[in-house]
Design a protein around this motif. Sequence first.
Motif, PDB file in Angstrom:
ATOM      1  N   ALA A  59     -77.261 -20.205 -24.819  1.00 14.63           N
ATOM      2  CA  ALA A  59     -78.092 -19.342 -23.978  1.00 14.63           C
ATOM      3  C   ALA A  59     -77.236 -18.012 -23.204  1.00 14.63           C
ATOM      4  O   ALA A  59     -76.378 -18.520 -22.448  1.00 14.63           O
ATOM      5  CB  ALA A  59     -79.156 -20.002 -23.136  1.00 14.63           C
ATOM      6  N   LYS A  60     -77.810 -17.070 -23.077  1.00 15.71           N
ATOM      7  CA  LYS A  60     -77.312 -15.829 -22.535  1.00 15.71           C
ATOM      8  C   LYS A  60     -77.252 -16.338 -20.746  1.00 15.71           C
ATOM      9  O   LYS A  60     -78.406 -16.741 -20.621  1.00 15.71           O
ATOM     10  CB  LYS A  60     -77.989 -14.676 -22.528  1.00 15.71           C
ATOM     11  CG  LYS A  60     -77.675 -14.117 -24.153  1.00 15.71           C
ATOM     12  CD  LYS A  60     -78.512 -12.849 -24.511  1.00 15.71           C
ATOM     13  CE  LYS A  60     -78.316 -12.758 -26.170  1.00 15.71           C
ATOM     14  NZ  LYS A  60     -79.170 -11.520 -26.334  1.00 15.71           N
ATOM     15  N   GLU A  80     -80.780 -15.186 -19.378  1.00 19.29           N
ATOM     16  CA  GLU A  80     -81.817 -16.220 -19.721  1.00 19.29           C
ATOM     17  C   GLU A  80     -81.936 -17.331 -19.087  1.00 19.29           C
ATOM     18  O   GLU A  80     -82.722 -17.994 -18.548  1.00 19.29           O
ATOM     19  CB  GLU A  80     -82.028 -16.313 -21.206  1.00 19.29           C
ATOM     20  CG  GLU A  80     -82.178 -14.979 -22.096  1.00 19.29           C
ATOM     21  CD  GLU A  80     -81.796 -15.105 -23.537  1.00 19.29           C
ATOM     22  OE1 GLU A  80     -81.395 -16.567 -24.007  1.00 19.29           O
ATOM     23  OE2 GLU A  80     -82.177 -14.419 -24.485  1.00 19.29           O
TER      24      GLU A  80
END
Length: 190
Positions: A76-77, A80
Amino acid sequence: IFLMSVTVFPVRLLLVSSLMFLGWPFAFIASMGRSDYIMEPQSWWRRFVDVCLRAIMRALWFCSGFHWIKVKGERAKPSEVPILTMAPHSSYFDAIPVTMNMCSIVTKLESRSIPVWGTLISYIRPVFVFRSDQASRRKTVEEIKRRANSGGEWPQIMIFPEGTCTNRSGLILYKAGMCSNPFWFQEMAK
């Protein structure tokens, strides 16, 4: 076992040591003059150092015997998911996902003084905690919240909420702080 101990082990030890000493100057130079509290845009040469250190760390784990590391799913970034929680914390090989992603970690202040490895730890901009000081624990929680609310400017923070290595037979109680607080996620939303 005896044959491997006198042939393969010394070669692996030499390669791992060489890679650690190769990575040290990169981490030392990239850490110089960088603030631990202000996130400035990463310059082109620091991005280059980051790529080099990832390659060196991957080679280090390869020489340590971790030839193939299978990753399931996508990471996940940071915007986020700013905080990654990992458990159980069972060995120093838990550094593999940290070095593959160059995530920040929460670690004891004494980690900074480990020869060579301490410079590599400082490069990833960890959140240091002085475990015997209650005020330091509070400041650590505040710093984690500040970084988590930065909108992805800071690297993701990888937390091992047990706070120490275990024998992997089961989870131990999480350390007091934000991971043990059931209302932590509500606090993060504020």
